[in-house]
Motif scaffolding. Structure first.
Motif, PDB file in Angstrom:
ATOM      1  N   VAL A 259       0.830  -1.211   0.000  1.00  0.00           N
ATOM      2  CA  VAL A 259       0.000   0.000   0.000  1.00  0.00           C
ATOM      3  C   VAL A 259       0.865   1.263   0.000  1.00  0.00           C
ATOM      4  CG1 VAL A 259      -2.107  -0.998   0.964  1.00  0.00           C
ATOM      5  CG2 VAL A 259      -0.305  -0.249   2.520  1.00  0.00           C
ATOM      6  N   ARG A 260       2.044   1.226   0.617  1.00  0.00           N
ATOM      7  CA  ARG A 260       2.958   2.373   0.544  1.00  0.00           C
ATOM      8  C   ARG A 260       3.462   2.549  -0.884  1.00  0.00           C
ATOM      9  NH1 ARG A 260       5.496  -0.025   5.555  1.00  0.00           N
ATOM     10  NH2 ARG A 260       4.797   1.227   7.325  1.00  0.00           N
ATOM     11  N   PHE A 261       3.863   1.444  -1.498  1.00  0.00           N
ATOM     12  CA  PHE A 261       4.364   1.497  -2.873  1.00  0.00           C
ATOM     13  C   PHE A 261       3.296   2.053  -3.813  1.00  0.00           C
ATOM     14  CE2 PHE A 261       4.757  -0.415  -7.076  1.00  0.00           C
ATOM     15  CZ  PHE A 261       6.054  -0.055  -7.422  1.00  0.00           C
ATOM     16  N   ASN A 262       2.064   1.597  -3.657  1.00  0.00           N
ATOM     17  CA  ASN A 262       0.980   2.056  -4.532  1.00  0.00           C
ATOM     18  C   ASN A 262       0.752   3.555  -4.398  1.00  0.00           C
ATOM     19  OD1 ASN A 262       0.535  -0.497  -5.538  1.00  0.00           O
ATOM     20  ND2 ASN A 262      -1.151  -0.961  -4.161  1.00  0.00           N
ATOM     21  N   LEU A 263       0.870   4.082  -3.176  1.00  0.00           N
ATOM     22  CA  LEU A 263       0.724   5.526  -2.978  1.00  0.00           C
ATOM     23  C   LEU A 263       1.831   6.285  -3.699  1.00  0.00           C
ATOM     24  CD1 LEU A 263      -0.446   8.065  -1.687  1.00  0.00           C
ATOM     25  CD2 LEU A 263       0.821   7.521   0.410  1.00  0.00           C
ATOM     26  N   VAL A 264       3.074   5.838  -3.531  1.00  0.00           N
ATOM     27  CA  VAL A 264       4.202   6.501  -4.206  1.00  0.00           C
ATOM     28  C   VAL A 264       4.034   6.447  -5.723  1.00  0.00           C
ATOM     29  CG1 VAL A 264       6.692   6.367  -4.652  1.00  0.00           C
ATOM     30  CG2 VAL A 264       5.832   6.122  -2.327  1.00  0.00           C
ATOM     31  N   LYS A 265       3.622   5.301  -6.238  1.00  0.00           N
ATOM     32  CA  LYS A 265       3.443   5.138  -7.694  1.00  0.00           C
ATOM     33  C   LYS A 265       2.405   6.141  -8.216  1.00  0.00           C
ATOM     34  CE  LYS A 265       4.763   2.367 -11.157  1.00  0.00           C
ATOM     35  NZ  LYS A 265       3.947   1.241 -11.604  1.00  0.00           N
ATOM     36  N   SER A 266       1.328   6.318  -7.498  1.00  0.00           N
ATOM     37  CA  SER A 266       0.292   7.269  -7.923  1.00  0.00           C
ATOM     38  C   SER A 266       0.817   8.700  -7.916  1.00  0.00           C
ATOM     39  CB  SER A 266      -0.938   7.162  -7.018  1.00  0.00           C
ATOM     40  OG  SER A 266      -1.638   5.965  -7.258  1.00  0.00           O
ATOM     41  N   ILE A 267       1.584   9.063  -6.875  1.00  0.00           N
ATOM     42  CA  ILE A 267       2.146  10.421  -6.820  1.00  0.00           C
ATOM     43  C   ILE A 267       3.119  10.649  -7.974  1.00  0.00           C
ATOM     44  CG2 ILE A 267       3.534  12.027  -5.449  1.00  0.00           C
ATOM     45  CD1 ILE A 267       2.454  10.649  -2.929  1.00  0.00           C
ATOM     46  N   LEU A 268       3.950   9.644  -8.245  1.00  0.00           N
ATOM     47  CA  LEU A 268       4.890   9.753  -9.367  1.00  0.00           C
ATOM     48  C   LEU A 268       4.148   9.962 -10.688  1.00  0.00           C
ATOM     49  CD1 LEU A 268       7.421   6.911  -8.451  1.00  0.00           C
ATOM     50  CD2 LEU A 268       7.901   9.361  -8.457  1.00  0.00           C
ATOM     51  N   GLU A 269       3.089   9.199 -10.883  1.00  0.00           N
ATOM     52  CA  GLU A 269       2.335   9.298 -12.138  1.00  0.00           C
ATOM     53  C   GLU A 269       1.639  10.642 -12.288  1.00  0.00           C
ATOM     54  OE1 GLU A 269      -0.184   5.897 -11.861  1.00  0.00           O
ATOM     55  OE2 GLU A 269       1.400   4.473 -12.458  1.00  0.00           O
ATOM     56  N   LYS A 270       1.134  11.188 -11.194  1.00  0.00           N
ATOM     57  CA  LYS A 270       0.404  12.457 -11.250  1.00  0.00           C
ATOM     58  C   LYS A 270       1.324  13.668 -11.334  1.00  0.00           C
ATOM     59  CE  LYS A 270      -3.884  11.068 -11.121  1.00  0.00           C
ATOM     60  NZ  LYS A 270      -4.844  11.394 -12.208  1.00  0.00           N
ATOM     61  N   THR A 271       2.534  13.569 -10.787  1.00  0.00           N
ATOM     62  CA  THR A 271       3.433  14.731 -10.740  1.00  0.00           C
ATOM     63  C   THR A 271       4.566  14.653 -11.759  1.00  0.00           C
ATOM     64  OG1 THR A 271       4.856  13.697  -9.071  1.00  0.00           O
ATOM     65  CG2 THR A 271       2.993  15.024  -8.269  1.00  0.00           C
ATOM     66  N   ASN A 272       4.802  13.457 -12.293  1.00  0.00           N
ATOM     67  CA  ASN A 272       5.951  13.221 -13.191  1.00  0.00           C
ATOM     68  C   ASN A 272       7.281  13.500 -12.479  1.00  0.00           C
ATOM     69  OD1 ASN A 272       6.877  12.314 -15.721  1.00  0.00           O
ATOM     70  ND2 ASN A 272       7.259  14.410 -16.408  1.00  0.00           N
ATOM     71  N   ALA A 273       7.296  13.333 -11.165  1.00  0.00           N
ATOM     72  CA  ALA A 273       8.523  13.555 -10.392  1.00  0.00           C
ATOM     73  C   ALA A 273       9.501  12.401 -10.593  1.00  0.00           C
ATOM     74  CB  ALA A 273       8.178  13.690  -8.908  1.00  0.00           C
ATOM     75  N   ARG A 274      10.756  12.660 -10.240  1.00  0.00           N
ATOM     76  CA  ARG A 274      11.781  11.622 -10.255  1.00  0.00           C
ATOM     77  C   ARG A 274      11.853  10.976  -8.870  1.00  0.00           C
ATOM     78  NH1 ARG A 274      14.901  11.972 -14.816  1.00  0.00           N
ATOM     79  NH2 ARG A 274      14.519  13.853 -16.053  1.00  0.00           N
ATOM     80  N   LEU A 275      12.254   9.707  -8.859  1.00  0.00           N
ATOM     81  CA  LEU A 275      12.307   8.954  -7.608  1.00  0.00           C
ATOM     82  C   LEU A 275      13.739   8.563  -7.272  1.00  0.00           C
ATOM     83  CD1 LEU A 275      10.972   7.255  -5.288  1.00  0.00           C
ATOM     84  CD2 LEU A 275      10.869   5.362  -6.928  1.00  0.00           C
ATOM     85  N   VAL A 276      14.136   8.835  -6.029  1.00  0.00           N
ATOM     86  CA  VAL A 276      15.390   8.316  -5.486  1.00  0.00           C
ATOM     87  C   VAL A 276      15.037   7.540  -4.215  1.00  0.00           C
ATOM     88  CG1 VAL A 276      17.689   8.828  -4.602  1.00  0.00           C
ATOM     89  CG2 VAL A 276      16.696  10.289  -6.378  1.00  0.00           C
ATOM     90  N   ALA A 277      15.158   6.215  -4.272  1.00  0.00           N
ATOM     91  CA  ALA A 277      14.824   5.350  -3.141  1.00  0.00           C
ATOM     92  C   ALA A 277      16.109   4.758  -2.576  1.00  0.00           C
ATOM     93  CB  ALA A 277      13.875   4.240  -3.586  1.00  0.00           C
ATOM     94  N   VAL A 278      16.299   4.893  -1.267  1.00  0.00           N
ATOM     95  CA  VAL A 278      17.534   4.452  -0.619  1.00  0.00           C
ATOM     96  C   VAL A 278      17.212   3.381   0.418  1.00  0.00           C
ATOM     97  CG1 VAL A 278      19.577   5.176   0.667  1.00  0.00           C
ATOM     98  CG2 VAL A 278      18.470   6.776  -0.897  1.00  0.00           C
TER      99      VAL A 278
END
Length: 507
Positions: A259-278
């Motif tokens: 459910v955390r991953f799904n939230l991040v995926k939706s934000i990425l899709e809506k904002t077109n932001a870049r992701l840096v996961a550590v």
């Protein structure tokens, strides 16, 4: 171009990560490799070199303490004010713009389960549910059940905990009500009728209690922690994110749930932001809360254009210790391959102290550390109460997790479980409860098979998560790690260390 954060200069691997511009980047960071420093360097680079507005950078960590610590470091080291969210704080920030609600008490589900067992089936005359419980416990009447409640409270507690865990995992892995029918169909595939009968009754109890729980939440306009994430994702899908974003930075990514991953995926899709996961797959130790390591290991499946970079210089442990710890955890072939490097050398960083009397062993080890190496001491156990078996109350006094030594009053000694120690470090580490027993280290408590329906992917490698937990314990030390081992029934992990790594062990 050298990048500095405070008094530290980033190494080549850290600098490469800071300058990388891939759309979806996974940073695999070893224990003590400076991942927080790298995140700070990334933020500094984005703001100063790429002219990114700090408000367009979203930082997420997993605990309130970790997020507060990162926010403090950003302010102190970079002179920037950036909000660092936990996933739940972020979800609340999203939801409050579109709905009103109250947050459910964290014990609500457990309270509903308790009322079900002790009140509803007896005093509210719910015969259908009473019949399920009579079948499960092999009883014949309400009077027998009432007597069973009084005579076997531990069995009720055990079943209550199992149902609570099942429902929490059900929600955190985004299952729907109709999935219960799928679980029943899968349960039928077992060729053991007794097992199928038990699982059918458990699943029936779970759906009854789940429906009572969700009905209560809806009627009282309350949401629980899992609802926050699920509803926030749906809100982002419908309305978009609440402000413009260029980057999302996530710390401790190995602890991601579906459910955390799904939230991040939706934000990425809506904002077109870049992701840096550590994160560090070697330190994934929270599967029991719904964390799914496959989301980390399969990063390139989740993001087809994904890039993976590694930070492999460790600044905490000696080379000898990190060689042992890395080899130990990579016995599981599912773990990502990495070769950690250190400029620190300690010829025999692991000291095994065999004992007959646990209290004497701990007292003597603390005396030895005080005489030979100084510095603070972190004692790690597998369970909260492990320390009680080792602490001589004539020599030590414990207050919360701090231990006061009458012989060494200025010495800082802390006790905690290994789970709570992740992210921390100490001059010296002592590991206790290294026994071959159900509650030892590794713990040999087995998950009930009913949890297979709702648990994230589980490795077939024996004690896979316990192995990672032991890796966390070994790597908390800046110097040596002391393993207190009984002469009888020693941990299988200790047997493995003694067999494979004799050259770095002192006895």
């Amino acid at each position: 171009m050298k990048i500095t954060v405070g008094k530290y200069t980033l190494d080549k691997e850290q600098t490469a990560i800071v300058k990388d511009n891939h759309k979806h980047l996974l940073v695999v960071a070893g224990a003590g490799s400076g991942k927080s420093l790298t995140l700070l360097g990334k933020i500094k680079y984005l703001v100063q070199e790429k002219n990114i507005n700090p408000k367009e950078i979203l930082c997420i960590s997993f605990t309130t303490a970790a997020s507060s610590d990162l926010k403090r470091k950003i302010y102190e080291d970079l002179n920037l004010t950036i909000d660092v969210y936990t996933f739940h704080k972020l979800s609340l920030e999203i939801l409050k713009r579109h709905m009103t609600f109250d947050i459910a008490d964290t014990n609500l589900l457990e309270d509903i389960i308790r009322e079900f067992f002790y009140t509803e089936v007896l005093y509210k005359k719910n015969l259908a549910n009473l019949k399920i419980l009579l079948k499960y416990f092999n009883l014949k009447s309400a009077d027998e059940y009432k007597k069973f409640l009084a005579d076997h409270p531990e069995e009720i507690v055990s079943l209550s905990n199992l149902l609570s865990t099942f429902i929490h995992l059900f929600k955190s892995n985004n299952h729907q009500v109709e999935d219960f029918l799928k679980f029943l169909d899968r349960a039928k595939l077992t060729f053991n009728f007794k097992k199928y009968k038990r699982e059918k009754l458990l699943l029936t109890l779970a759906i009854v209690i789940y429906n009572k729980y969700t009905d209560y939440l809806e009627q009282n306009r309350e949401i629980d922690f899992d609802d926050m994430l699920i509803k926030a994702k749906k809100t982002v899908d419908k309305y978009g994110f609440f402000h413009k974003l260029k980057y999302i930075l996530i710390d401790e990514y190995q602890d991601t749930s579906l459910v955390r991953f799904n939230l991040v995926k939706s934000i990425l899709e809506k904002t077109n932001a870049r992701l840096v996961a550590v994160g560090d797959d070697f330190q994934s130790i929270y599967r029991f809360t719904g964390c799914d390591l496959s989301l980390f290991l399969d990063f390139k499946k989740m993001f087809k254009d994904g890039k993976i970079l590694k930070i492999q210089n460790t600044y905490r442990n000696s080379q000898e210790l990190i060689d042992v710890a890395g080899s130990f955890v990579m016995k599981n072939k599912d773990q990502m391959r990495k070769k950690l490097r250190s400029q620190k050398s300690i010829r025999k960083p692991i000291i095994i102290k065999n004992y007959t009397y646990a209290k004497n062993a701990l007292t003597e080890t603390i005396d030895y550390i005080q005489k030979t190496s100084k510095g603070d001491i972190l004692i790690l156990g597998r369970n909260n109460k492990d320390i009680n078996y080792f602490l001589d109350t004539t020599k030590f006094k414990m207050n919360n997790n701090q231990i006061f030594s009458y012989d060494h009053p200025s010495l800082k000694i802390t006790y905690m479980t290994t789970h709570k120690s992740k992210g921390l470090e100490s001059d010296n580490v002592i590991i206790i409860n290294l026994t071959d027993s159900t509650l030892g280290f590794p713990s040999q408590q087995k998950d009930d098979e009913i949890l297979r329906f709702v648990s994230p992917h589980k490795s077939k490698f024996p004690f896979d998560e316990e192995r990672r937990l032991f890796y966390v314990a070994l790597t908390r030390t800046k110097n040596k790690v002391f393993l207190l081992v009984p002469h009888k029934d020693k941990s299988i992990f200790i047997k493995e260390l003694e067999e494979n790594y004799k050259n770095v062990i002192e006895k």
